[in-house]
Design an enzyme around this catalytic site. Structure first.
Site, short mmCIF file in Angstrom:
data_model
loop_
_atom_site.label_atom_id
_atom_site.label_comp_id
_atom_site.label_asym_id
_atom_site.label_seq_id
_atom_site.Cartn_x
_atom_site.Cartn_y
_atom_site.Cartn_z
N ARG A 325 17.04 -0.04 55.74
CA ARG A 325 17.26 0.90 56.79
C ARG A 325 16.93 0.51 58.02
O ARG A 325 17.32 0.72 59.30
CB ARG A 325 16.38 2.34 56.26
N GLU A 727 12.89 13.42 60.46
CA GLU A 727 12.41 12.15 60.81
C GLU A 727 13.09 11.61 62.19
O GLU A 727 12.24 10.97 62.86
CB GLU A 727 13.01 10.99 59.69
N1 MTE Z 1 6.50 17.70 58.22
C1 MTE Z 1 5.41 18.04 57.85
N2 MTE Z 1 4.94 19.04 58.29
N3 MTE Z 1 4.91 17.35 56.79
C2 MTE Z 1 5.43 16.29 56.46
O1 MTE Z 1 4.80 15.55 55.42
N4 MTE Z 1 7.52 14.67 56.33
C3 MTE Z 1 8.56 14.05 56.93
C4 MTE Z 1 9.31 15.20 57.64
N5 MTE Z 1 8.70 16.20 58.17
C5 MTE Z 1 6.82 15.98 56.69
C6 MTE Z 1 7.25 16.53 57.81
C7 MTE Z 1 9.43 13.30 56.17
S1 MTE Z 1 8.86 11.70 55.94
C8 MTE Z 1 10.69 13.54 55.92
S2 MTE Z 1 11.60 12.67 55.12
C9 MTE Z 1 10.94 15.14 55.99
O2 MTE Z 1 9.93 15.73 56.84
C10 MTE Z 1 11.22 15.71 54.41
O3 MTE Z 1 11.79 16.79 54.35
P1 MTE Z 1 12.96 17.42 55.00
O4 MTE Z 1 14.05 16.47 54.11
O5 MTE Z 1 13.21 18.93 54.18
O6 MTE Z 1 13.24 17.54 56.39
N1 HPA Z 2 15.08 7.44 52.97
C1 HPA Z 2 14.15 8.02 52.49
N2 HPA Z 2 13.64 7.76 51.20
C2 HPA Z 2 14.53 7.02 50.35
C3 HPA Z 2 15.64 6.34 50.85
C4 HPA Z 2 16.02 6.60 52.25
O1 HPA Z 2 16.83 6.27 52.75
N3 HPA Z 2 16.36 5.79 49.88
C5 HPA Z 2 15.58 5.83 48.67
N4 HPA Z 2 14.37 6.72 49.01
MO1 MOS Z 3 10.42 10.54 54.53
S1 MOS Z 3 9.81 8.73 54.69
O1 MOS Z 3 12.04 9.80 53.98
O2 MOS Z 3 9.65 10.97 52.98
#
Ligand code: MTE
Ligand code: HPA
Ligand code: MOS
Length: 774
Positions: A325, A727
């Protein structure tokens, strides 16, 4: 608990629509009153034992002997579990390259070597410190530089080339070499890693785990116990934050708890103390970037040769996809006509670094932003002008180095609007005047964009399932494979289900994520939780809704198209029926009131061999303008004002999206300015508690903080027209970092130094001072 929380929920006045409304988080009332149950709050079954890890005190070495006698003498201690006690194969990890407990080779300081099982958590921890180990030390590799020199890799290097880099570089009017390092970052979820493993009948095991990936925990525990996956059930109602740190790392805690439970024949809970959590679990990968870039007189990049090296720690874990990534985001938002990218996945004797919000994306973005910043200063141009001229555009300037065409680029228009709204030009002039009159405090302003690819880069993970149950009283439960970590996924899924079924949001309850209900779910990661699970839940709800519509149409001699459901009412020509009555009648007529739903992201494909394809379904975009003040005598920095314009498509829940944008930005500013991980020469992580590791607090949130949402739905067919938000906003934190560089450049110019700012991340006060004076 229902009654006091939701007096007569089924009679609540219906909002006509749930999606698009800033509905409170589905558990907000529990969060704020301390009644939300996290794993450690669930009452323990009678006879539960507690597990504490015995940590290695060397970074690399051979385990010669282990003496547990003093630990076993501590009152309450039942057992000390070592590698020889394990019930099945001693292998675990996303790369299948880690021991559950090392039998011989120790590979980082803090690695759990044995487990103490006791009747109380305190007894287990005290006893863990009493275990004696004899270890023959081996030389340890701790830094990226050492790993590069020794060619120490967890996975082989990867090279991607697009265009004739050599020729384009040779022909470029200007060339510049540069380097940018980024430190790691501790996820610092408020709820530490925890699991409760409960042996059941006939060799089964139930695990409550604070995990982003219950399905992987299920498989790891099954393998560790030597049983089929059907014998292990993993449940997660919610996490107190994950941020990527519970994508794989939670699995280790669950496996340790489960093997202890199997060996002791009793329920076992393992909850890491914060210091142990710091020492044991992986963090964001520290990265080093080095480049040669060729460009024209306006700063337009013509060629780049870029080295990316990641400190991966002792095992592969997710380092492969994370480093991938970083490659996919080496362009950030910019067209690179000729690019060679060399990615090194360095093996170091530390914690195994893992997912953290952005998943390698931030490290890729940091390098290209630093290169553009250098180019601008080298040419004496406004960095925004250089950023703008390099943005993706019309063909041929629309192809990424991995061969994907950028078809949904809104950044030129988005940046123009943000630039106008935040008064960029006027403020830049005002800052120049301020700096001329202010010898010590310098200000800086930077505007940086993000383009973030949405989808798991491993195409197979882009699938999800859900179950929607309608009960005969009209209330609804939804269950899906995604997990809740505070990001609001469950709230959004409930909103989608409410609107699809046509019932008020208050009628819909989400139930705990459970491997026994929806199997084979991907990690809740890659920001795709709502895209995947929301769509699966929508499909499930649609199925039930259409059965109800068909039932009503059948009983009234209508066409199905004449029946619709909205706000808890079933609408037919000339009449409004009560949803609950319809559900009861359908049940009596033996119509199934529940369904599953399944979704797989369309269009995407990627070939790891050729490194070409369409790995992302779409991109999420945004930009931030940030003004900072820097004290050039102390190196302290302060964010004065932030303006963000971010693209969430059509927002399912603007309050949650706003929270994600603000939180992501502030978390990134922490990474880039105050959070510093320091490993001592012996491999000890010196910064393993909030006393020495400074995350942002509410006091660090900028007072002048403006966030606006870009008003356009996702151009791809995505749930409700929304875009992923978890993210992408993290990358906006770079605006603060590059604003600090602007301020430092002003100080350097005044002192007659070159305006190129030798400042990597984190920009701690010490680093800022060095950058001013170097
Ligand atoms: N927001 C909160 N409050 N707590 C979390 O742990 N994790 C982040 C983001 N926002 C997180 C957060 C990460 S690393 C990801 S990948 C996404 O939330 C995952 O949730 P989603 O795919 O439902 O957005
Ligand atoms: N993002 C986050 N987590 C993951 C991914 C990715 O692209 N691939 C495997 N685990
Ligand atoms: Mo988020 S780093 O893809 O859990």
């Amino acid at each position: 608990m229902n009654a006091p929380d939701h007096p007569g929920i089924l009679n609540v006045k219906a909002e006509p629509q749930a999606c698009g409304v800033a509905a409170p988080h589905e558990a907000a009332h529990l969060h704020v009153s301390g009644r939300a149950l996290y794993v450690d709050d669930v009452p323990e079954p009678r006879g539960t034992l507690f597990v504490a890890p015995v940590l290695s005190k060397v970074a690399h070495g051979r385990l010669k002997s282990l003496d547990a006698s003093a630990a076993l003498a501590v009152p309450g201690v039942r057992r000390v579990v070592t590698a020889t006690d394990l019930p099945a194969a001693n292998v675990v990890g996303a790369g299948h390259d880690e021991p559950i407990l090392p039998a011989d080779l120790i590979e980082y300081l803090g690695q759990p070597v044995a487990l103490v099982v006791a009747t109380g958590a305190k007894a287990a921890r005290v006893a863990a410190r009493a275990v004696r180990m004899e270890v023959e030390p081996l030389p340890a590799i701790l830094t990226i530089a050492e790993a590069l020199a020794a060619e120490s890799w967890v996975l082989p290097p990867v090279h991607l080339a697009e265009g004739d880099v050599e020729a384009a570089m040779a022909a470029a009017p200007h060339r510049l070499q540069g380097e940018f390092a980024m430190g790691g970052q501790e996820q610092f979820y408020l709820e530490g890693q925890v699991a409760l493993a409960m042996p059941g009948e006939d060799g089964t095991m139930k695990v409550l785990s604070s995990t982003q990936h219950p399905g992987e925990v299920q498989h790891w525990v099954a393998d560790a116990l030597g049983v089929p996956a059907h014998s292990v059930q993993v449940e997660c109602r919610r996490m107190g934050g994950g941020f990527g740190g519970k994508e794989t790392q939670a699995g280790h805690i669950a496996v340790w708890a489960a093997v202890a439970a199997r060996i002791a024949g009793a329920p076992c809970k393992m909850r890491l103390d914060r210091d142990d959590d710091f020492l044991i679990t992986g963090k964001r990968h520290p990265f080093l970037g080095r480049w040669t870039v060729g460009f024209d007189g306006q700063g337009r990049i013509l060629a780049i040769d870029l080295m990316q090296a990641a400190a991966c720690g002792f095992s592969a874990d997710l380092s492969g996809p994370i480093a991938d990534r970083a490659i996919f985001h080496a362009d950030n938002a910019y067209y690179l006509p000729a690019a060679a990218i060399h990615s090194y996945r360095c093996k170091t004797h530390t914690q195994s670094h893992t997912a953290f919000r952005g998943f390698g994306g931030p490290q890729g973005v940091g390098m290209i932003e630093a290169a553009l910043d250098d180019i601008a200063r080298h040419l004496g141009l406004d960095p925004l002008a250089v950023r703008r001229i390099n943005l993706y555009g019309d063909a041929p300037r629309d192809r990424t180095p991995y061969g994907m065409q950028v078809t949904d680029n809104i950044l030129p228009a988005l940046i123009e609007r943000l630039e106008a709204d935040c008064g960029y030009a006027g403020r830049r002039e005002a800052i120049a005047r301020w700096n001329a009159a202010s010898p010590v405090i310098k200000r800086g302003l930077a505007l940086t964009p993000v383009k973030f690819g949405i989808s798991f880069t491993a195409t197979m993970f882009n699938q999800a399932g859900a179950l929607v149950n309608v009960y005969t009283d009209g209330s609804v439960t939804v269950n899906h494979g995604g997990t809740e970590m505070g990001q609001g996924l469950h709230t959004k899924v409930c909103q989608v289900v409410a609107d699809t079924l046509g019932v008020p949001l208050a009628w819909v309850r989400i139930t705990a994520t459970d491997t026994g209900r929806v199997p084979n779910a991907s990690a809740t990661a890659a920001s795709s939780g709502t895209d995947l699970n929301g769509r699966a839940a929508e499909f499930a709800a649609r199925e039930v809704r259409d059965r109800l519509r068909a039932h009503v149409a059948g009983t009234r001699g209508l066409d199905v198209a004449q029946v619709s459901i909205r706000g808890g009412k079933v609408l037919v020509p000339g009449a409004e029926l009560d949803f609950v009555a319809v559900a009861k009648a359908a049940y009596a007529a033996r119509v199934s009131l529940w369904s599953d739903g399944y979704y797989a992201t369309p269009k995407i494909h990627y070939d790891h061999q050729t490194m070409r394809g369409l790995p992302f379904y779409y991109f999420a975009y945004g930009a931030a303008a940030t003004e900072v003040a820097v004290d050039t005598l102390t190196g302290e920095t302060r964010v004065l004002r932030v303006d963000i314009l971010h693209d969430v498509g059509r927002s399912i829940n603007p309050a949650i999206d706003l929270g994600q944008i603000e939180g992501g930005f502030v978390q990134a500013v922490g990474w880039l300015t105050s959070e510093e991980l320091v490993w001592k020469p012996d491999g000890t992580l010196a910064t393993h508690a909030p006393s020495t590791y400074k995350i942002p607090t509410s006091g660090d949130v900028p007072a002048d903080f403006h966030v606006a949402l870009w008003p356009e739905p996702n151009r791809e067919d995505n749930v409700y027209g929304s875009k992923a938000v978890g993210e992408p906003p993290f990358m906006l934190g770079f605006a603060a970092f590059f604003a600090i560089r602007e301020a430092v450049a002003a100080a350097r110019r005044e002192q007659g130094r070159t305006p190129l700012v030798p400042l990597s991340a984190p920009a701690t006060p010490e680093a800022v001072l060095r950058a001013v004076e170097q």
